[in-house]
Scaffold this active site. Structure first.
Site, short mmCIF file in Angstrom:
data_model
loop_
_atom_site.label_atom_id
_atom_site.label_comp_id
_atom_site.label_asym_id
_atom_site.label_seq_id
_atom_site.Cartn_x
_atom_site.Cartn_y
_atom_site.Cartn_z
N GLU A 299 0.83 -1.22 0.00
CA GLU A 299 0.00 0.00 0.00
C GLU A 299 0.86 1.26 0.00
O GLU A 299 0.52 2.24 0.67
CB GLU A 299 -0.94 0.03 1.21
CG GLU A 299 -1.98 -1.05 1.24
CD GLU A 299 -2.84 -1.07 0.00
OE1 GLU A 299 -2.95 -0.02 -0.68
OE2 GLU A 299 -3.39 -2.14 -0.30
C1 LIG Z 1 2.45 -9.54 0.58
C2 LIG Z 1 2.14 -8.48 -0.41
C3 LIG Z 1 0.82 -8.23 -0.76
C4 LIG Z 1 0.52 -7.29 -1.74
N1 LIG Z 1 -0.79 -7.13 -2.15
C5 LIG Z 1 -1.04 -6.36 -3.22
C6 LIG Z 1 -2.35 -6.31 -3.80
O1 LIG Z 1 -3.29 -6.94 -3.30
N2 LIG Z 1 -2.55 -5.57 -4.92
C7 LIG Z 1 -1.54 -4.88 -5.49
O2 LIG Z 1 -1.78 -4.23 -6.49
N3 LIG Z 1 -0.29 -4.88 -4.96
C8 LIG Z 1 -0.02 -5.62 -3.86
N4 LIG Z 1 1.25 -5.66 -3.35
C9 LIG Z 1 2.31 -4.90 -3.99
C10 LIG Z 1 2.83 -3.77 -3.17
O3 LIG Z 1 1.90 -2.71 -3.14
C11 LIG Z 1 4.20 -3.38 -3.73
O4 LIG Z 1 5.10 -4.42 -3.36
C12 LIG Z 1 4.67 -2.05 -3.26
O5 LIG Z 1 3.88 -1.03 -3.80
C13 LIG Z 1 6.13 -1.80 -3.64
O6 LIG Z 1 6.38 -2.09 -4.98
P1 LIG Z 1 7.60 -3.03 -5.38
O7 LIG Z 1 7.51 -4.27 -4.59
O8 LIG Z 1 7.62 -3.14 -6.85
O9 LIG Z 1 8.88 -2.26 -4.87
P2 LIG Z 1 9.60 -1.04 -5.63
O10 LIG Z 1 8.59 -0.07 -6.09
O11 LIG Z 1 10.55 -1.60 -6.60
O12 LIG Z 1 10.42 -0.40 -4.41
C14 LIG Z 1 11.65 -0.94 -3.92
C15 LIG Z 1 12.26 0.08 -2.97
O13 LIG Z 1 12.54 1.28 -3.68
C16 LIG Z 1 11.91 2.39 -3.08
N5 LIG Z 1 11.42 3.30 -4.11
C17 LIG Z 1 10.75 2.98 -5.24
N6 LIG Z 1 10.46 4.08 -5.93
C18 LIG Z 1 10.94 5.12 -5.23
C19 LIG Z 1 10.96 6.53 -5.44
N7 LIG Z 1 10.37 7.09 -6.48
N8 LIG Z 1 11.55 7.29 -4.49
C20 LIG Z 1 12.11 6.76 -3.40
N9 LIG Z 1 12.13 5.44 -3.17
C21 LIG Z 1 11.55 4.63 -4.07
C22 LIG Z 1 10.74 1.81 -2.28
O14 LIG Z 1 10.38 2.65 -1.22
C23 LIG Z 1 11.32 0.48 -1.83
O15 LIG Z 1 12.06 0.66 -0.65
C24 LIG Z 1 1.56 -6.56 -2.33
C25 LIG Z 1 2.88 -6.78 -1.93
C26 LIG Z 1 3.18 -7.73 -1.00
C27 LIG Z 1 4.62 -7.96 -0.64
#
Ligand SMILES: Cc1cc2nc3c(=O)[nH]c(=O)nc-3n(C[C@H](O)[C@H](O)[C@H](O)COP(=O)(O)OP(=O)(O)OC[C@H]3O[C@@H](n4cnc5c(N)ncnc54)[C@H](O)[C@@H]3O)c2cc1C
Length: 605
Positions: A456
């Site tokens: 989220e």
């Molecule tokens: C168990 C679980 C349940 C989930 N359920 C859902 C769901 O039901 N529906 C859904 O749509 N998604 C879901 N998600 C996805 C979740 O919302 C994402 O994992 C989250 O938004 C982060 O995206 P990412 O994993 O691609 O990480 P990334 O976006 O790749 O981020 C990796 C790191 O980089 C940092 N970062 C990225 N961009 C920036 C920036 N612009 N500036 C500074 N820092 C940055 C982040 O803060 C993080 O520390 C779920 C995830 C998990 C693990």
């Protein structure tokens, strides 16, 4: 030793809930508003009692087994969950709890959100994994209630409130998590007004299971010609089964389970990779997942934010509940575990004391109490703000409640996710080696809670949202409202005098610093170093807000005697003494536009 009333359940404290809801937020006065005119404090208490009972009887008993036997895919390709999940969510639905806060027109109870949150807290404390299914379903239903057409509400929301259809939110893709502008799932308009969707969604919670007749996916996808970035994103209802005009289930839609993600915690909520439009099923003899647009094309992210904002406060609530139950379990353990003697006891043959008598263990318990009770106050306060936004007579007052909630949302998502996780860390520490063993619940709570700073919107993204958007929106009006609300409390504390006035003075100074640094930072015109310190800002703002809510609790307890109120005052003292001073060094980074992280080079690592 007789246990205090607050420890009779190790899920949550009924006494604390009563204090926050009745003695602080005054929920009984909600029935003075036309929207809740036919409701009463007794009704609210009955719902909370029902929630506690159902959560204890149907959700808590399989919390550990659902973690140990994580979801899998059976030989028939179906998701396998532990058998207790289905009757638990069914009991939840049968009790009408999916519709706790929804209007009667869709079969809901129409109760205030603050009561809905307090009731749901019991389920999240009992079993956050199984609670994930109703959580997502309520979120999806609320999004459609706010943005869907009448026909969409009839077709999808009513069966959701009945517990026949469950919901999901499908935003993330492998290459697009924080940056939703980069999603590649696409939607193609059809001649009959429907759409066909193609693409893969990653991380989808509750994406496939046999718990309900149907699953209603709310999917973000791009339409041709929508433009680059978030502006090109639209929102679609994509059901697992199509629904006929008479409401019966029709053809299987072209959305399939592509795989499961295997997680550290939160295992009870199945997490899936979903394929849309792969041609496995061909509804109407054609490849592509049938979808129905919600609202207007290209405005999908705005609508999705409705669900995301609700989900963000819900994540804060879940994090709080995991911290809370861990705290109560650590408290019980500390009262029962004899180990060592007091420093003042010279005789080695004297009996060992329960570890709660050691000052360092008391420190760890007090920190947990300060975090979890502070967080619970924060999430319930936000529930009340949502009620104010929806039920106050005065339009301006409603708009103010909306704005304040908007500014508080990133804090309410991230503060409990960080500090109630810290509470779980401390709960393990209080248990010593036993806390590290799977025979005790606290290690699972820690693993479950570790998700909350990630999903989220990550912790970092919440910081960017708060500093980059929320405190500057409408010319800083949101932050101004927050300052006004905190200022009112400080004034009340000053009038109360004594220790309250001292705490009020400290809070006033912390607020002043926050306001000054915010203005100074944005006044610099240096966007990059300002936002490079957004996380420190988020954490400082969070601590200031929670200190405010501790002072509010102090004032609600003022003049009242007994262990419960003494405990509230001691936790407030702890928060002001140990935690609030942390905001100074954090804000100092921003005040000096610190570039240490910003200037770090990849090659230097
Ligand atoms: C168990 C679980 C349940 C989930 N359920 C859902 C769901 O039901 N529906 C859904 O749509 N998604 C879901 N998600 C996805 C979740 O919302 C994402 O994992 C989250 O938004 C982060 O995206 P990412 O994993 O691609 O990480 P990334 O976006 O790749 O981020 C990796 C790191 O980089 C940092 N970062 C990225 N961009 C920036 C920036 N612009 N500036 C500074 N820092 C940055 C982040 O803060 C993080 O520390 C779920 C995830 C998990 C693990």
């Amino acid at each position: 030793m007789a246990l205090a009333a607050s420890t009779t359940s190790t899920l949550l404290s009924r006494r604390d809930l009563r204090f926050l809801l009745h003695e602080w937020l005054g929920v009984e006065r909600l029935s003075e508003r036309p929207r809740y005119a036919d409701q009463s404090a007794e009704l609210y208490d009955d719902v909370l009692e029902l929630a506690e009972q159902l959560a204890s009887d149907k959700f808590a008993p399989h919390n550990r087994s659902a973690d140990a036997a994580e979801p899998s895919i059976g030989a028939d390709g179906r998701v396998v969950l532990v058998p207790e999940v289905k009757p638990a969510v069914q009991a939840f639905a049968d009790a009408g709890l999916l519709g706790t806060t929804m209007p009667e027109s869709v079969g809901g109870m129409g109760l205030p959100h603050v009561i809905g949150s307090a009731a749901f807290a019991w389920f999240q404390a009992a079993n956050v994994g199984t609670s994930g299914y109703p959580f997502l379903t309520v979120g999806a239903a609320n999004l459609l209630l706010a943005n869907g057409s009448r026909e969409q509400i009839e077709t999808w929301v009513t069966p959701m409130v009945e517990g026949r259809f469950f919901g999901t939110m499908c935003l993330s893709e492998t290459q697009a998590g924080s940056s939703l502008a980069d999603i590649t799932t696409r939607a193609e308009p059809q001649a009959d007004g429907t759409y066909r969707l193609f693409g893969t969604k990653m991380w989808i919670s509750g994406g496939d299971h046999e718990l309900s007749e149907n699953i209603v996916h709310l999917v973000l996808a791009k339409l041709p010609g929508g433009g680059a970035g978030v502006k090109g994103i639209s929102l679609f209802i994509v059901p697992r089964f199509l629904v006929e005009e008479d409401g019966s289930l029709g053809a299987r839609n072209d959305v399939v389970l592509a795989g499961l993600n295997h997680k550290m915690g939160y295992r009870g909520t199945v997490n899936t990779v979903l394929g849309f439009g792969e041609g496995t099923y061909q509804p109407g003899g054609q490849r592509g997942a049938v979808g129905y647009v919600v609202g207007e094309e290209h405005r999908g992210l705005t609508y999705m934010f409705h669900m995301m904002n609700e989900a963000r406060v819900g994540v804060g609530l879940g994090a709080t509940c995991l911290g809370y139950t861990g705290y109560l379990k650590a408290l019980r353990y500390a009262r029962e575990r004899p180990q060592g003697r007091l420093l003042t006891a010279r005789d080695p043959s004297s009996p060992q004391v329960p570890i709660i008598e050691h000052a360092d263990v008391k420190r760890m318990l007090l920190a947990q109490k300060a975090y979890v009770e502070g967080a619970l106050a924060l999430v319930l306060y936000c529930g009340k703000l949502l009620d104010d936004e929806q039920s106050l007579e005065d339009e301006e007052a409603r708009a103010k409640a909306h704005l304040l909630l908007d500014v508080l949302t990133p804090i309410t998502k991230s503060w409990p996710s960080q500090w109630c996780l810290e509470a779980n860390w401390l709960a393990i520490q209080v248990h010593g080696g036993y806390g590290y063993a799977r025979e005790y619940d606290v290690e699972q709570h820690y693993r479950d809670n570790r998700l909350n700073p990630i999903h989220e919107g990550t912790h970092g993204i919440q910081g960017l949202d708060l500093l980059g958007r929320k405190v500057t929106m409408q010319g800083g009006a949101g932050l101004g409202l927050l300052a006004e609300a905190i200022g009112v409390t400080v004034k009340r504390a000053t009038s109360a005098g004594g220790e309250a006035a001292v705490l009020g003075e400290q809070l006033g100074a912390a607020l002043q610093l926050l306001l000054e640094v915010t203005a100074q930072a944005w006044g610099s015109g240096e966007v990059a170093p300002v936002l490079a310190n957004a996380t420190a800002y988020l954490e400082a703002a969070g601590h200031t807000v929670v200190a405010w809510l501790w002072l509010e609790q102090w004032l609600a307890a003022d003049g009242k005697e007994g262990d419960f109120y003494d405990g509230k005052r001691q936790a407030a003292r702890y928060f002001f003494r140990t935690e609030l001073p942390k905001t100074g060094p954090q804000l100092d980074l921003l005040a000096h536009l610190d570039r240490t992280s910003l200037d770090m080079q990849d090659a230097w690592f």
